[in-house]
Write a protein that holds these residues in place. Structure first.
Motif, PDB file in Angstrom:
ATOM      1  N   THR A  10       0.855  -1.189   0.000  1.00  0.00           N
ATOM      2  CA  THR A  10       0.000   0.000   0.000  1.00  0.00           C
ATOM      3  C   THR A  10       0.890   1.238   0.000  1.00  0.00           C
ATOM      4  O   THR A  10       2.099   1.142   0.183  1.00  0.00           O
ATOM      5  CB  THR A  10      -0.929   0.022   1.237  1.00  0.00           C
ATOM      6  N   THR A  11       0.269   2.375  -0.203  1.00  0.00           N
ATOM      7  CA  THR A  11       1.042   3.621  -0.248  1.00  0.00           C
ATOM      8  C   THR A  11       1.524   4.005   1.155  1.00  0.00           C
ATOM      9  O   THR A  11       0.992   3.537   2.163  1.00  0.00           O
ATOM     10  CB  THR A  11       0.188   4.756  -0.822  1.00  0.00           C
ATOM     11  N   THR A  15      -0.814   9.240  -1.396  1.00  0.00           N
ATOM     12  CA  THR A  15      -0.244   9.282  -2.740  1.00  0.00           C
ATOM     13  C   THR A  15      -1.131   8.450  -3.658  1.00  0.00           C
ATOM     14  O   THR A  15      -1.723   7.457  -3.225  1.00  0.00           O
ATOM     15  CB  THR A  15       1.179   8.676  -2.739  1.00  0.00           C
ATOM     16  N   GLU A  16      -1.237   8.834  -4.927  1.00  0.00           N
ATOM     17  CA  GLU A  16      -1.972   8.015  -5.881  1.00  0.00           C
ATOM     18  C   GLU A  16      -1.248   6.678  -6.024  1.00  0.00           C
ATOM     19  O   GLU A  16      -0.056   6.652  -6.327  1.00  0.00           O
ATOM     20  CB  GLU A  16      -2.052   8.720  -7.237  1.00  0.00           C
ATOM     21  N   PRO A  17      -1.934   5.542  -5.814  1.00  0.00           N
ATOM     22  CA  PRO A  17      -1.271   4.234  -5.814  1.00  0.00           C
ATOM     23  C   PRO A  17      -0.421   3.957  -7.049  1.00  0.00           C
ATOM     24  O   PRO A  17       0.704   3.460  -6.936  1.00  0.00           O
ATOM     25  CB  PRO A  17      -2.445   3.250  -5.715  1.00  0.00           C
ATOM     26  N   LEU A  18      -0.925   4.289  -8.218  1.00  0.00           N
ATOM     27  CA  LEU A  18      -0.197   3.949  -9.436  1.00  0.00           C
ATOM     28  C   LEU A  18       0.982   4.881  -9.707  1.00  0.00           C
ATOM     29  O   LEU A  18       1.707   4.700 -10.684  1.00  0.00           O
ATOM     30  CB  LEU A  18      -1.145   3.911 -10.637  1.00  0.00           C
ATOM     31  N   ASN A  39      -6.508  -2.780   9.430  1.00  0.00           N
ATOM     32  CA  ASN A  39      -7.592  -1.836   9.686  1.00  0.00           C
ATOM     33  C   ASN A  39      -8.557  -1.868   8.503  1.00  0.00           C
ATOM     34  O   ASN A  39      -8.169  -1.578   7.373  1.00  0.00           O
ATOM     35  CB  ASN A  39      -7.025  -0.424   9.876  1.00  0.00           C
ATOM     36  N   GLU A  40      -9.801  -2.230   8.764  1.00  0.00           N
ATOM     37  CA  GLU A  40     -10.757  -2.411   7.667  1.00  0.00           C
ATOM     38  C   GLU A  40     -11.040  -1.117   6.911  1.00  0.00           C
ATOM     39  O   GLU A  40     -11.090  -1.093   5.678  1.00  0.00           O
ATOM     40  CB  GLU A  40     -12.082  -2.981   8.201  1.00  0.00           C
ATOM     41  N   PHE A  46      -8.037   2.123   0.469  1.00  0.00           N
ATOM     42  CA  PHE A  46      -6.969   1.856  -0.500  1.00  0.00           C
ATOM     43  C   PHE A  46      -7.496   1.066  -1.692  1.00  0.00           C
ATOM     44  O   PHE A  46      -7.195   1.380  -2.853  1.00  0.00           O
ATOM     45  CB  PHE A  46      -5.826   1.084   0.170  1.00  0.00           C
ATOM     46  N   ILE A  47      -8.282   0.028  -1.408  1.00  0.00           N
ATOM     47  CA  ILE A  47      -8.826  -0.802  -2.492  1.00  0.00           C
ATOM     48  C   ILE A  47      -9.701   0.030  -3.421  1.00  0.00           C
ATOM     49  O   ILE A  47      -9.625  -0.091  -4.652  1.00  0.00           O
ATOM     50  CB  ILE A  47      -9.617  -1.998  -1.899  1.00  0.00           C
TER      51      ILE A  47
END
Length: 234
Positions: A10-11, A15-18, A39-40, A46-47
């Motif tokens: 994860t980031t 930040t934008e993940p890509l 943490n749900e 993130f997902i």
């Protein structure tokens, strides 16, 4: 055929993940509905960020936090025996490095479940890469003691170890105690020991600097509540 355990990075902040991980991470997230997370709420965020069209109600979330019982977590990979893939998500960075996910990875190996690590940002490795210190021989030491006296002893021990083994010594601190750590490092280390501070890695406020302690004594970077990595080398 068993399903696989995917270690999903994860980031390290907003930040934008890509921008910091390859498209392959997005593709895996789009294919997996079962996740083990700390943490749900942050995991779902993130997902959703990396795969906006993914159905949130379809997600099966298993918690790996301080309240999770060992007997319960040992069942988290049972679905892999039904051919279902599972994703292990860290709260920040890569799973199982300075992260409780290591217990799940160990469980996967014990049950002959294939472990698939995905590429993503690791603050520890990125700090080491950018420090200019010995990248051939280094050690990660986690958190140092909270007690002031014990912490100063640990700092001196790491400095001695660095000199004897020619080894870079990496450690972290809770963000709100960063400034106390910095003060103790300046007061405890010898003037010619190198110190690297790497804070807010991959974020717009990223700060990475390596200097001798004697030069750090005239500096006061803003480290308050910022995720930071400290590296020393004698």
């Amino acid at each position: 055929m068993f399903g696989k355990l995917y270690l999903i990075p994860t980031t390290l902040g907003e930040t934008e993940p890509l921008e910091v991980m390859p498209l392959s991470v997005k593709k895996v997230v789009e294919q997996i509905d079962y996740y083990i997370v700390e943490n749900e709420k942050s995991a779902r965020r993130f997902i959703k960020k990396i795969s906006p069209k993914k159905s949130q109600p379809s997600l099966q979330i298993m918690l790996l936090d301080k309240y999770a019982e060992e007997l319960e977590t040992r069942k988290y990979l049972d679905v892999c025996k039904e051919g279902i893939n599972v994703g292990l998500l860290s709260e920040a960075g890569v799973p199982a490095i300075a992260d409780p996910g290591a217990s799940i990875v160990k469980l996967a190996h014990q049950n002959n479940i294939q472990v698939v690590p995905l590429v993503g940002p690791s603050s520890i490795l990125m700090a080491m890469m950018s420090s200019g210190m010995n990248g051939q021989n280094f050690a990660f030491n986690g958190y140092l003691p909270i007690d002031k006296g014990e912490r100063k002893k640990a700092i001196k021990d790491l400095e001695r170890l660095s000199k004897d083994k020619k080894q870079s010594q990496i450690f972290i601190e809770t963000p709100y105690r960063n400034e106390k750590m910095f003060t103790d490092l300046k007061a405890t280390l010898t003037p010619t020991t190198n110190l690297c501070i790497a804070a807010d890695i991959t974020l717009p406020t990223e700060f990475i600097k390596t200097m001798f302690i004697k030069d750090w004594k005239h500096q006061q970077p803003d480290l308050h509540k910022k995720p930071a990595i400290f590296i020393i080398q004698k």
